[in-house]
Structures are given as structure tokens and as C-alpha cells.
Design an enzyme around this catalytic site. Structure first.
Site, PDB file in Angstrom:
ATOM      1  N   ASP A  65     -44.070  -7.908  -0.101  1.00 43.80           N
ATOM      2  CA  ASP A  65     -45.128  -8.255  -1.051  1.00 43.80           C
ATOM      3  C   ASP A  65     -45.221  -9.763  -1.237  1.00 43.80           C
ATOM      4  O   ASP A  65     -46.308 -10.326  -1.287  1.00 43.80           O
ATOM      5  CB  ASP A  65     -44.855  -7.578  -2.398  1.00 43.80           C
ATOM      6  CG  ASP A  65     -44.978  -6.067  -2.311  1.00 43.80           C
ATOM      7  OD1 ASP A  65     -46.074  -5.594  -1.998  1.00 43.80           O
ATOM      8  OD2 ASP A  65     -43.972  -5.370  -2.534  1.00 43.80           O
ATOM      9  N   HIS A 123     -32.455  -7.351  -5.348  1.00 40.80           N
ATOM     10  CA  HIS A 123     -32.930  -8.308  -4.337  1.00 40.80           C
ATOM     11  C   HIS A 123     -31.870  -9.354  -4.005  1.00 40.80           C
ATOM     12  O   HIS A 123     -31.600  -9.616  -2.839  1.00 40.80           O
ATOM     13  CB  HIS A 123     -34.204  -9.015  -4.812  1.00 40.80           C
ATOM     14  CG  HIS A 123     -34.598 -10.183  -3.959  1.00 40.80           C
ATOM     15  ND1 HIS A 123     -35.338 -10.036  -2.818  1.00 40.80           N
ATOM     16  CD2 HIS A 123     -34.340 -11.512  -4.070  1.00 40.80           C
ATOM     17  CE1 HIS A 123     -35.517 -11.224  -2.259  1.00 40.80           C
ATOM     18  NE2 HIS A 123     -34.938 -12.140  -2.992  1.00 40.80           N
ATOM     19  N   GLU A 173     -54.414 -24.932   8.200  1.00 42.49           N
ATOM     20  CA  GLU A 173     -53.386 -25.885   8.614  1.00 42.49           C
ATOM     21  C   GLU A 173     -51.979 -25.308   8.488  1.00 42.49           C
ATOM     22  O   GLU A 173     -51.135 -25.502   9.368  1.00 42.49           O
ATOM     23  CB  GLU A 173     -53.471 -27.177   7.780  1.00 42.49           C
ATOM     24  CG  GLU A 173     -54.789 -27.932   7.897  1.00 42.49           C
ATOM     25  CD  GLU A 173     -55.857 -27.415   6.958  1.00 42.49           C
ATOM     26  OE1 GLU A 173     -55.572 -26.482   6.163  1.00 42.49           O
ATOM     27  OE2 GLU A 173     -56.993 -27.921   7.020  1.00 42.49           O
ATOM     28  N   PHE A 212     -54.145 -33.812   5.853  1.00 42.82           N
ATOM     29  CA  PHE A 212     -54.087 -32.364   5.673  1.00 42.82           C
ATOM     30  C   PHE A 212     -52.933 -31.715   6.422  1.00 42.82           C
ATOM     31  O   PHE A 212     -52.741 -30.501   6.330  1.00 42.82           O
ATOM     32  CB  PHE A 212     -55.442 -31.730   5.982  1.00 42.82           C
ATOM     33  CG  PHE A 212     -56.503 -32.246   5.053  1.00 42.82           C
ATOM     34  CD1 PHE A 212     -56.281 -32.224   3.682  1.00 42.82           C
ATOM     35  CD2 PHE A 212     -57.669 -32.809   5.520  1.00 42.82           C
ATOM     36  CE1 PHE A 212     -57.220 -32.736   2.790  1.00 42.82           C
ATOM     37  CE2 PHE A 212     -58.620 -33.322   4.639  1.00 42.82           C
ATOM     38  CZ  PHE A 212     -58.397 -33.288   3.277  1.00 42.82           C
TER      39      PHE A 212
END
Lengths: 601, 601
Positions: free
Chosen positions: B77, B183, B337, B364
Site C-alpha cells: 500500500d 511491520h 522525472e 527538475f
């Protein structure tokens, strides 16, 4: 519309010092947010919609709907390709932001050419999967009625954001209509002439707005002015009936903090117990939320690690989910760092003195580089609660351990990068960050425990750098930040006792320190005393203050924190050894403060 | 499976110098890519699938299917919330990568708790919108047959990537099953005991693999070994029938470049015409592609600006679209990118000596910080073609003009950051970048024209820093990069003529320069001569080499480039004035080379 931008300003398009730069910049009157980097605008809009929903839920009263605006955004194919927009749109769908209306300019052209080259997904189906309402206007070049109708439907929908997909022709009317070339190149004179003719303008005239157009827009502006006057009256009545809320709103709209708010900030003494600075941050947030209803924050799915949620916080959630409300101020951002940054910018841009903060690991603030840079460029004073700030996080390993991160952020103009060394410095970081009106902050915090230091104070730390501990005739300065300051203190004690008098300087924020007077700075880092910097990260940039560096110019490793500090040379013993080398090296050399030079850097 | 990792290594989980760090790291045998930062793994997988498709399309022959592997990935997820994964999955759908099979571990838990807190979108519908096939196994904790069946169906599908959505319980079998706590926290002893018992293991034994499990996996490994032997035979026959392709494949699998490949690199003299370095980069790429079939690149929707596409390049596209083929080597990344960076990492990780490059504006590349950092950490020698590298881009304005960018990248360990000053330096940058096996490169290139310099050469520039022009008894050094080197040359001429003998040093890549011998470096930047750095970006970090700095520690502006250089003090006149100040300031001071110190930084 009454904004101070004239036709003369338009003629200065993309010229130096003009009000009309190549991309929208929020310094221009009437521009809400700086965009241009793709995907940021729609993500800012999600932030503004969150801010509106929160403001309305908190302050609206029966018969007093003092906030009910919609937030409008335009986005194109390029924006939808960017991950940041995906993150923000997914969250907007989850949050059921009915106040958000976005136009998707589906013109099927990007810079490389037709979107069939790289972008053949079904955008409408994707947004539907996010929980949006998607309306389509397939002939949007000309069918204004259909657009108006879609807008009405969007406004009537209150439980989900709406995307109005308008299928258009890029450069509509131009001879190059439908081609990528009209994106960035000016039209040729003959093309402009035929275009003006086609749409009923005089092809001989340039920069000419026909008077009926002026008149029409004047009516629109008048309508806005009238609505504003009505709101003033409504708010006056509101203040009568709800004086407390009214005063709070007035204060927030004036962008003023409550008086004496800073008294909430905890103060520590060396007797107070050691703890992780992320924990001290949690304590600060728990205090501040009491007096600052404008504080609104969250975490990118690391709440139990970032400690960003105060006890009894209410989640900002759509009422329908039953797990919070729009009046809640804790935002579950999900694992969406980049969108979190852009959303915080939108919340800040909304006004009402919103103070937005967002938590993640320091290393993953980098995922949000695009929006962090725009916070600084646009002057949105948002706050990043960036925990797990070094190899001190231990076992998660090099993928999670920042090395270049502070250098990266410190090199960004107009950004504070705090790395507090103890509780007082954490309070100082928040003090300056919350008071800031145009400078965003990253506050780097430890996972591991650090002691409360002798010699720190909120006042001193709020200057960005100060002498934490001093000795007479200091021959060496150890300059450190965060968890390495206590290491410097221990080493300095040993060095001084061993005959090398050593001063310790804490430099929690370079940006703030750089803005102190030259005299003050020089008193901290004077001529004649070599400076050894200590920070468990890239040494890059420390040459600004220090003559020699103890840092980490390689990636970390997965191991218990204590083992890593030892392995990489960050023990008292290591510092003492390095310090002696610095002292010996500079014994026969002229030592100039790095603060000085032929001109300021 | 035969990898050199033992049960003893497992016991060293998350310990220093172990083979079993907290997250998968590609240094460990058998680990393809370093993951942990969310969304990277699935994006790497898209890159590997692209590499496989390209390799197969180029080399497979009738009766010789020498490449037909699938690429498998697991994502959760959290990955699907990350923008980078959205970008990569959208592109994978567009590219119809039937060789990609991803398992979506739909366990509905993230670190904050239930995904209902932040992530209620329909992931399956989203992937379908991207053009994926989505198969569902709702009871995947136990229904292995359904998983196997889905896998078969996925393998049979060749025209779209497949996501197998397996709905699972996190920590299945544990007492904490279904909660976020499993987790990251180890299970408690009693929990482990009951878990082992539940699944038929001896609860008294730790780090014990029953022999029938060993035996079973040995069979799996044997099968792999046999398949490998079969492939060797197939390839032997292939080499008989297709000796040219066979030799090329052998060379690529040995990760060797063709002999004398570097002779393709263009060499310039000062008489050659000035041009933008992005144009010189285009010329290099046009030469290299001829001899390097492993060269595969593209642009994030800025092809006409980045000039990354050689004449007659074939686009890497699914055959069904009719606009390219899988044998094509030009990738239309779209405005993605971050995914481009992660996909390049996957292409590099695939092997076969793939040399992946990707173009965008320098500013960028920051959007891809997450994957760029992993290129460096994992040692993927990818190449960023980063054009429009300064305020020299002009009118696009401050949102597009890098300031902190080079400082950010230079502070990342194991990353080359080239900023070539002319054609020979562009060739040098590509030479070192292409020859690199473990270090990625960013090559920063101008939009505007720059002259060919007297004194440059590929050989000299390939050392990262060198004396471009010298005079006897130099009293000052101007150290510059990229477009500012010619400015330094002009200023040095004027200064020397005016009685201040000035050397010019070009420093195209700090990383490469730092790796030269101490003697060499000291010969470039010796004691006794002050250094003034010139670079139209943040001065942060230049203290490493220079005593004073001419830079840009604020954001740029939208205006023609020439006006900006003048406005911000980057004219010959400005440099001369600053240089004189530096000379005067250091006239009565001891000047130590910044390269020296009590220990290396």
C-alpha cells in the site's frame, strides 16, 4: 479586476523586474501560488481546499457561513504524469473534498508531441478510482454552456472533489493549433493577425482590450467587491454573537500570533532527563496546539515514529468516514511526502495564519524536494518535522540515513534548517519557525536520546548559533549541531583538562546565524582560533565556518546506532584525537575566521 | 539457492558488516536492487522489464529465444501511495510491458494503522486505468493454488503488465496479525513459539530450516542450474549462426565497452563555433549510439529542449502502437522525472552493460532526488542529461533556475556532477560517465551558447579539474565551471594585462577531481595563491577549494539570460572588480591551499 497590474506590465512579459514573469509567481498581486514546475498547482489546490474545510468546520455557525469558497485549479496532461499530482489527487479523493474543482485541460499535447507517445492511460478512470467525480466536456473549445453546466454540477457536489475534463485544442485558432510548438513559442505576426481577425479583434491593434471587455470585467469585479462588503457585515454580526471566535478569526486574518504564545514553549535544565529530540518536538506540539488553532499538521504515514500527533488530536477526515472531522487538525497524509510538501504550501497560501507542519524521516524530505524548494521560493513558512536525522536511526540502514540532506537544504535560499541539540534548542527552533512569515523550516530531530545541555537557552539558540560552553584563552573551537553537540561538550572537557582550552559552539541553524550581525557572528567564531566542525553527515559546505571537518562523506550502514557512531569515528576519543591534530596543524599558521573575506559570500 | 548467504548471516540481521541489513541492499548476493524507500522497487522493475524487452527485441532470432525472462516485483500500500510508483506504473501500462508481473500485497495496513486512514482509493481500478491487467486473489494467506493460477494467467498475457492483487493479513499467524505493530517490531518469544507450532515447526528450535525444506529448495536451485546450462548451449549455437550478434552479446555480458569507442567522441579547437553545451551533448549522443547498442535513453517530455534524441532514433514503444518498437532505444518517459531515475536504475541493474541516460532540466532532476540517491548508493552508473543548467535559461524564471542543485548533488557520495565548459569538456564528461561502472553522473548543460576554449582537452578535463590557462607567477586563481569558465578566461586576460597575473582553473567535476593524487590537485590549487570561485549558483560548498566566491545565493528571475547575468554581477567587469578585492585582501595574509588541512575532509 482591480489588481495593480496594467497593460504596460503585460508588455514587460518575461523582462527583468516585471510583474509578469514566465511562470505564475506568488509575488505578483492576485497570484495565489507559484507554479510552473508540473503537478504543484493541483497539489497546492488540495492544500487550500483542506484549509478551507478546516476553517469552515471550525468557525461556521448556524446562519453564519463565514467560509464557503471553492478552490479552483487547472491542470494539464503533464501535471497528471507527475507523481506529486497523483499523490495529492488520491488524498483529495480520500478526504472527499467537495470544495475542490479542477479543470483537466485534456489537449492531448505535451512538449514531446502527442500524448500518445507516453501517456495513454485513462485519466478520468484514474481520478474516479481515487474517489473523484469526473465530468466531461468533449467540445470545450467552443461549448462554454457545457462548461458552465459542469461547473454548476461540480458546485452542487459536496462529498467528492470534481474534475471537469475539458477536451480542448492547444493554441485554438492559431495556424499551429493542435501542435506542441504553440506551447512555448510566440505566434508569428501573420498567425496573430488571422487569429485576432477570426475572433473579432482588430488585427492592427496590439495590447488592446476593447472597452466592452473592460466593462464586462468591471461588472465581475464589482460583484466581487459587493460580496466582500456583504461578508464584512456578516462577520461584524458574527463577532457580536461569537465574540471569542470573532476575535480569534480577526487575529488570524491579521496574521498575528496570540500574545505570549511563546510562554508555552518548554524550558529545560541539565537536570532534566535525556530523550530523543523527536520526543521533545512532540512535547512542543502538544503545548502549542492549545493556543494555536492555526496549527495543522500530520505525517506521511510515520506518526508513531515522527511523534507528530498530540494526545487527543482529532484527525482531519471527512465526516462520512466516522474517524475524524474537518475540524480536526491532524492530517493523515499517507506515504506521500511530495504531495505533503505541496499541500502544506497550499494550506499556507490559504491565509488565516495557518501554520502547517508535516512529519517524515529527514532522508525522505528529499522525496519532496520539488515542493520544498517552492516553499522557499514562494515564502510559505511551513515546517518539516524531520525525524531520524542521521545514522543515529541505526538499523534501517543507508537507504534511510541522511548524508547529503542538510547540505542540500542549507544551499536553498530562504530556508531554515534547524538541527537542535537539546530541549531548549528544540523550543527555539519552533519559536523561530512559528514566528516566521516568509521562511519555511526543516527541523531535523533524532530518533535516539540526547542529553539536556548546560549553557543552552531558547534565547541563545534562537540566534542560530552561539557559544554553548567557553574557557579562557580558547585555542580551539568545536562547532557542532544536533546530537553531535553533546559529543563536542564531552571532548572539549577532556581537551581543556588536557591543556588544550576548547570552546564549544552550537550552530542549530545556519540561515538564522548568517542573519545575525557581523560583530555577533565574529564573537562566536573569531580570528585566531581554528574551528573543527562535527556533524555525522556530508562535510560539504562546512568550509563556510570551519577549518577542518569531522563528518561522513560516504553512505551509512545498517547496525545499532552506537556501533555506527563508533565505526565511523564519532566517539569522544575520536574527536579528541582529531582536535589535537587540528591544534598541531594550525600551531604555526595564521588562522583567519572563515566568516571574513574580501566580500560577503 | 546457492547464494553465499548462510544461516549465520541471518543471525547477524541488522548488525554491522553483515550481509543482512535492515532493507534489501544490492551489494548482497542475489539482491537485484536496493529498496526500502517506498515506490522504488516497482519502478526499478519497470526499468528491468524495459531492458529485457529491448534486449530480446534486438537479439532474439527464430529458434533462438535467448531472452524471455519475466520481471517480478512486490509492492504494498505504501508503494502505491508514492508518486514515483504512479509514474512508473502509468508508463509500464503505456509501454504494454507484458513481461512485468507485480504482486500487490493488499494487507490494508500501513505504519499509521489501517489504510482507511489515508488510502481508500481503488488500486485495481487505478492500475486498470493505466492499462494493466489486474488479477485478484482475495484469500491469499492460504490459497496458494489461486496464486499459482494467477501467475500462469499473468505469464500468458503478453500485451500488458499484470498486477496480482493478493489480499493478505500482515503478520499472518502471529498474535498481532492484522496490526501495524508487526511491520517493524520483532515478535515476542511466546508469539514466535505459538506461530512456529501453528505452522508445524519445532518451537524449541531457532534459526532452524527443516531438512525437507532444504531439499525442496535444492531441487529449485538445480532446476535453475539446468536452465542455465541449457541457455549456455543455446547461446553457443547462436554464436555459430549469428557470430556478430553473439560477439556483441558476449562483450555486453562481460560489461566491456567496444574497443576504441572513445574515438567517437568529438574534439574541438577554439576555432570551432560556439554553441550550447546541450547541443554538444546531442552531437556526442549521435556519435556514441553508432557503436554502443547498450546506449538507451530518453527524456522526461523535454526532448526538443534536452536534445537527447539522435537523428533517426527509433522510439522504444510497444509494436501495437505503430510508433516505434521494443528494439528502439529512445524512451518517451513523459513528465515523470522520479520514475525516470528509478527506471534507469532498473535498466542498469538488468545488466548487459546497458548505459541508461535520461534528460530533463537540471532543476527538475531534484524531483528525482529519491532515485538519484539510490543510483549513487547502489552504484548504478546512469547518466542524467541535465540541460538549462542555470539562470542562463532565462525567461522561464526562478522556478526553473537551479540555485542549490549542484551543491545538493555534489554532497551525495559516489555521484559525479559534471558541468562542462566547452565541447572537449562535454566529450570528457561522457567519456568518464560511460566508462563508469559504479558511479552515476549528472551532466549539467547550458541552454545558451558557449565558446570553444583555448587550453581544454578531453584528457585534461577527464581529471575533473585542470589549469585551463596559466601565466607566470600567478597571484590569483579564478576557478569556475561550465558557462562561467569563458567569463573567467576573459577576466583573467584583463587582470593579467592590468598587472595581476591570473590563472584560470576549470573544475568540471568535483568528484573526479577529488580522486586525483594529492600532488596533482595541489599543482592546480597550490599554496600562496588565493582562489576566487565563479559559478552562477549557490556558493555553498565552494569553500572546499576557494577562498572567496562569486555566486548566486538567492533565487533567479524571469528575463533574457544576458540581462540576468548583468543584473546578478556576472560580467567580465564584475569578475575583474571582485578579483582585485580578493588580491588586495590577501596581499598581507598567509594563503593556504584549501586542499590541505590537518586531515583529509
Amino acid at each position: 479586476m482591480g489588481y495593480p497590474i496594467s497593460i504596460e506590465d503585460l508588455k514587460q512579459f518575461r523582462q527583468l523586474h516585471s510583474k509578469t514573469p514566465g511562470h505564475p509567481e506568488s509575488g505578483t498581486p492576485g497570484i495565489d501560488v507559484t507554479t510552473g514546475p508540473l503537478g504543484q498547482g493541483i497539489s497546492n489546490a488540495v492544500g487550500m481546499a483542506i484549509a478551507q474545510a478546516n476553517f469552515a468546520a471550525k468557525y461556521n455557525k448556524p446562519n453564519y457561513k463565514i467560509s464557503d469558497n471553492h478552490v479552483y485549479s487547472f491542470f494539464g496532461d503533464g501535471c497528471m504524469m507527475e507523481g506529486v499530482a497523483s499523490e495529492a489527487c488520491s488524498l483529495a479523493g480520500h478526504l472527499q473534498l467537495g470544495n475542490l474543482i479542477a479543470f483537466y485541460d485534456d489537449n492531448k499535447i505535451s512538449i514531446d508531441g502527442a500524448t500518445t507517445l507516453a501517456f495513454t492511460e485513462d485519466v478520468g478512470a484514474r481520478l474516479t478510482a481515487y474517489g473523484w467525480q469526473v465530468l466531461e466536456v468533449p467540445d470545450a473549445d467552443t461549448n462554454y454552456e457545457a462548461i458552465a453546466k459542469a461547473l454548476e454540477k461540480a458546485k452542487a457536489t459536496t462529498d467528492k472533489p470534481t474534475c471537469i475534463k475539458v477536451t480542448t485544442t492547444i493554441g485554438f485558432g492559431s495556424l499551429n493549433a493542435g501542435s506542441a510548438s504553440v506551447h512555448g513559442s510566440p505566434l508569428k505576426p501573420d498567425d496573430i493577425a488571422q487569429l485576432k481577425k477570426k475572433f473579432g479583434f482588430d488585427p492592427e491593434k496590439s495590447f488592446d482590450v476593447p472597452s466592452d471587455v473592460y466593462d464586462y470585467w468591471r461588472l465581475v469585479a464589482d460583484k466581487g467587491e459587493k460580496a466582500n462588503q456583504e461578508w464584512d457585515l456578516l462577520f461584524e454580526a458574527y463577532c457580536q454573537e461569537y465574540p471569542e471566535e470573532g476575535a480569534e478569526i480577526s487575529r488570524r486574518l491579521a496574521e498575528k500570533l496570540p500574545e505570549n504564545w511563546e510562554k508555552l514553549l518548554p524550558v529545560y535544565t541539565p537536570q532534566d532527563k535525556a530523550m530523543a529530540s523527536r520526543k521533545m518536538s512532540e512535547i512542543v506540539l502538544g503545548k502549542l496546539e492549545q493556543d494555536l488553532p492555526e496549527l495543522i499538521g500530520g505525517s506521511a504515514d510515520l506518526t508513531p515514529s515522527n511523534l507528530t500527533r498530540w494526545t487527543d488530536a482529532v484527525d482531519f477526515q471527512p465526516p462520512a468516514l466516522g474517524i475524524g472531522s474537518y475540524a480536526g487538525r491532524y492530517i493523515r497524509y499517507g506515504v506521500r511526502e511530495h504531495a505533503m510538501g505541496a499541500i502544506m504550501n497550499g494550506i499556507a497560501a490559504y491565509g488565516a495564519n495557518f501554520k502547517a507542519y508535516g512529519g517524515t524521516f529527514l532522508n525522505f524530505v528529499s522525496y519532496a524536494s520539488g515542493s520544498l524548494r517552492l516553499s522557499a521560493l514562494s515564502g510559505h513558512p511551513v515546517i518539516w518535522v524531520a525525524t531520524h536525522d542521521s545514522i543515529g536511526l541505526g538499523e534501517d540502514g543507508p537507504t534511510h540515513q541522511p548524508i547529503e540532506t542538510l547540505a542540500h537544504f542549507r544551499a536553498i535560499p530562504n530556508l531554515m534548517v534547524w538541527r537542535p541539540a537539546d530541549g531548549n534548542e528544540v523550543s527555539a527552533a519552533y519559536k523561530v519557525a512559528i514566528e516566521s512569515t516568509v521562511t519555511p523550516s526543516v527541523i531535523a530531530l533524532t530518533r535516539q536520546g540526547i542529553p539536556q545541555l548546560e549553557g543552552s537557552s531558547i534565547e541563545k539558540a534562537a540566534r542560530g548559533g552561539y557559544v554553548l560552553s567557553d574557557v579562557e584563552n580558547a585555542r580551539l573551537i568545536l562547532a557542532a549541531t544536533g546530537s553531535e553537540v553533546s559529543l563536542a561538550v564531552d571532548a572539549a572537557k577532556e581537551l581543556t583538562a588536557g591543556g588544550l582550552p576548547t570552546r564549544v559552539v552550537s550552530l542549530p541553524d545556519f540561515f538564522t546565524f548568517d542573519h545575525q550581525s557581523a560583530d555577533y557572528k565574529k564573537s562566536i567564531l573569531p580570528d585566531g582560533i581554528p574551528v573543527l566542525s562535527i556533524e555525522v553527515m556530508a562535510t560539504y559546505g562546512w568550509g563556510r565556518y570551519a577549518h577542518a571537518h569531522l563528518g561522513l562523506d560516504h553512505f551509512g550502514a545498517s547496525a545499532p546506532a552506537k556501533d555506527l557512531f563508533k565505526e565511523f569515528g564519532f566517539t569522544t576519543e575520536d574527536v579528541v584525537a582529531k582536535a589535537k591534530k587540528v591544534d598541531a596543524y594550525y600551531a604555526d599558521k595564521e588562522v583567519l575566521s572563515r566568516l571574513d573575506g574580501p566580500f560577503s559570500f
